[in-house]
Motif scaffolding. Structure first.
Motif, PDB file in Angstrom:
ATOM      1  N   LYS A 114       0.827  -1.200   0.000  1.00 18.88           N
ATOM      2  CA  LYS A 114       0.000   0.000   0.000  1.00 18.88           C
ATOM      3  C   LYS A 114       0.865   1.256   0.000  1.00 18.88           C
ATOM      4  O   LYS A 114       1.963   1.268   0.560  1.00 18.88           O
ATOM      5  CB  LYS A 114      -0.914   0.023   1.234  1.00 18.88           C
ATOM      6  CG  LYS A 114      -1.968  -1.068   1.244  1.00 18.88           C
ATOM      7  CD  LYS A 114      -2.831  -0.969   2.483  1.00 18.88           C
ATOM      8  CE  LYS A 114      -3.894  -2.061   2.517  1.00 18.88           C
ATOM      9  NZ  LYS A 114      -4.729  -1.973   3.743  1.00 18.88           N
TER      10      LYS A 114
ATOM     11  N   GLY B 256      -5.093   5.982  -9.293  1.00 22.80           N
ATOM     12  CA  GLY B 256      -5.147   4.902  -8.313  1.00 22.80           C
ATOM     13  C   GLY B 256      -3.825   4.563  -7.666  1.00 22.80           C
ATOM     14  O   GLY B 256      -3.624   3.431  -7.210  1.00 22.80           O
TER      15      GLY B 256
ATOM     16  N   ASP C  62      -3.263   4.732  -1.868  1.00 25.02           N
ATOM     17  CA  ASP C  62      -4.215   3.879  -1.153  1.00 25.02           C
ATOM     18  C   ASP C  62      -4.765   4.540   0.096  1.00 25.02           C
ATOM     19  O   ASP C  62      -5.907   4.275   0.489  1.00 25.02           O
ATOM     20  CB  ASP C  62      -3.538   2.557  -0.770  1.00 25.02           C
ATOM     21  CG  ASP C  62      -3.048   1.790  -1.985  1.00 25.02           C
ATOM     22  OD1 ASP C  62      -3.902   1.316  -2.761  1.00 25.02           O
ATOM     23  OD2 ASP C  62      -1.825   1.686  -2.174  1.00 25.02           O
TER      24      ASP C  62
ATOM     25  N   VAL D 229     -10.161   7.332  -3.586  1.00 29.89           N
ATOM     26  CA  VAL D 229      -9.075   6.667  -2.872  1.00 29.89           C
ATOM     27  C   VAL D 229      -9.658   5.597  -1.948  1.00 29.89           C
ATOM     28  O   VAL D 229     -10.741   5.781  -1.384  1.00 29.89           O
ATOM     29  CB  VAL D 229      -8.214   7.666  -2.058  1.00 29.89           C
ATOM     30  CG1 VAL D 229      -7.502   8.632  -2.975  1.00 29.89           C
ATOM     31  CG2 VAL D 229      -9.048   8.407  -1.028  1.00 29.89           C
ATOM     32  N   PRO D 230      -8.956   4.487  -1.774  1.00 27.99           N
ATOM     33  CA  PRO D 230      -9.469   3.430  -0.895  1.00 27.99           C
ATOM     34  C   PRO D 230      -9.698   3.884   0.540  1.00 27.99           C
ATOM     35  O   PRO D 230     -10.669   3.487   1.176  1.00 27.99           O
ATOM     36  CB  PRO D 230      -8.386   2.354  -0.990  1.00 27.99           C
ATOM     37  CG  PRO D 230      -7.783   2.554  -2.342  1.00 27.99           C
ATOM     38  CD  PRO D 230      -7.767   4.035  -2.539  1.00 27.99           C
ATOM     39  N   VAL D 231      -8.761   4.706   1.071  1.00 26.49           N
ATOM     40  CA  VAL D 231      -8.899   5.217   2.439  1.00 26.49           C
ATOM     41  C   VAL D 231      -8.571   6.704   2.440  1.00 26.49           C
ATOM     42  O   VAL D 231      -7.481   7.103   2.010  1.00 26.49           O
ATOM     43  CB  VAL D 231      -7.967   4.482   3.426  1.00 26.49           C
ATOM     44  CG1 VAL D 231      -8.140   5.049   4.840  1.00 26.49           C
ATOM     45  CG2 VAL D 231      -8.218   2.978   3.413  1.00 26.49           C
TER      46      VAL D 231
ATOM     47  N   ALA E 270     -13.762   4.647   3.820  1.00 22.30           N
ATOM     48  CA  ALA E 270     -13.151   3.484   3.165  1.00 22.30           C
ATOM     49  C   ALA E 270     -14.260   2.543   2.717  1.00 22.30           C
ATOM     50  O   ALA E 270     -15.202   2.286   3.474  1.00 22.30           O
ATOM     51  CB  ALA E 270     -12.202   2.754   4.110  1.00 22.30           C
ATOM     52  N   GLY E 271     -14.155   2.088   1.486  1.00 19.77           N
ATOM     53  CA  GLY E 271     -15.114   1.111   0.990  1.00 19.77           C
ATOM     54  C   GLY E 271     -16.552   1.574   1.049  1.00 19.77           C
ATOM     55  O   GLY E 271     -17.455   0.765   1.290  1.00 19.77           O
TER      56      GLY E 271
END
Length: 339
Positions: A193, A218, A221, A250-252, A266-267
């Motif tokens: 990550k 991307g 992370d 962004v993922p987080v 997140a998510g």
């Protein structure tokens, strides 16, 4: 995908400015007399750094820089860490190397020879003036730190860390920017990550197109910003609108709001926590750095997002209750008590 055949040796490896923090208390009038930007961060040349250093009262000197301070907090919380950054072969370089290793962080970047010329600059330093209300005014001479070359990277070391943490401040000079781009490629190829802290709004003013491109591509992370940095990055005055825009990419995403707490997403899920109460704010130096340390210490263990935010808030509250950008108590015991 993570490389399950090669589990990480380190939880976090960071690349950042290798500088010595020199912290001294002062009066409000001193800020005006010295012509400083209260509460800001100003870049200095070597002559300006020498001038301010001579004007400081009694001070403490420790290894510093934003990412290095975050690693110090992570190490205090029992996280395995390594640091990559450039110092010169001089007195402050020795101070930095000894100090960062003394808290359990691996640091093996070769020192840069110095002859005192502009081509071979000395180790960087950050001169921090703290007024009675705890506000910190930072004045930074980057020195050798801005000459970190890609050739100095230990790529096997980078690939051995679960999280590569990058300091936005170091994106400004060209040579370390190339080094960090290479480090991102190495980390992602190893299935690791990449975490990025924006550091300061002025950095986004200069390199926002780069940061937005990395987000869109991307490559990040985990992104850390404060409220003003988020507004600069997105152009949105409304916090929620700006937060939602970046969270979708962004993922987080972690965004701090000072006394108003912090948010993370997140998510598709979002969490927030209030700021931890502090009896007296003594020095805000390192608040964002230690928030990142607290959050990452939980994230590295797979803890819930709200718990990670809570860890960040606890770490930030601890560091602003005393002078200096690093913890001054047993952080593992403090976390066990507070969580």
């Amino acid at each position: 995908m993570p490389d399950t055949a090669n589990p990480p040796r380190y939880d976090v490896i960071a690349i950042g400015n290798a500088i010595v923090d020199i912290i001294a208390s002062c009066e409000d009038a001193d800020i005006n007399d010295l012509g400083l930007e209260r509460g800001g961060m100003t870049l200095l040349d070597a002559e300006g750094a020498d001038r301010l250093y001579a004007a400081m009262g009694p001070a403490t000197e420790t290894s510093g820089g934003s990412a290095a301070n975050t690693l110090a907090g992570l190490a205090e919380l029992g996280t395995q860490c390594a640091f990559i950054g450039q110092v010169a072969d001089d007195q402050f370089g020795e101070v930095f190397a000894h100090d960062i290793r003394s808290v359990g962080i691996d640091f093996d970047t070769p020192m840069r020879p110095t002859d005192g010329s502009d081509n071979e600059p000395p180790t960087g330093r950050c001169l921090i003036f703290v007024t009675p209300d705890g506000e910190r005014t930072m004045n930074t001479f980057l020195g050798a730190g801005q000459y970190l070359p890609a050739a100095a990277l230990d790529e096997e070391l980078i690939a051995s860390a679960a999280i590569l943490y990058l300091e936005g401040y170091l994106w400004d000079p060209e040579e370390p920017r190339r080094a960090m781009r290479r480090a991102i490629d190495v980390a992602r190829a190893a299935g690791r990550k990449v975490a990025f802290t924006a550091s300061e709004s002025f950095v986004i003013d200069r390199h926002g197109d780069d940061f937005r491109a990395m987000i869109d591509d991307g490559l990040i992370d985990i992104l850390f910003v404060n409220e003003s940095e988020l507004a600069t990055l997105t152009g949105e005055a409304d916090f929620d609108a700006g937060f939602d825009a970046v969270a979708a990419k962004v993922p987080v995403l972690v965004a701090t709001r000072g006394e108003h707490g912090a948010h993370a997403a997140a998510g598709g899920e979002r969490a927030q926590v209030s700021a931890e109460p502090v009896a007296k704010v003594v020095d805000t130096t390192g608040a964002g750095d230690q928030f990142a340390a607290g959050f990452l210490s939980g994230h590295a263990k797979g803890e819930a997002m709200e718990t990670c935010l809570k860890r960040g808030a606890i770490a930030a509250a601890e560091v602003i209750s005393h002078y200096g950008p690093r913890p001054a108590t047993d952080m593992q015991a403090l976390m066990a008590d507070k969580l």
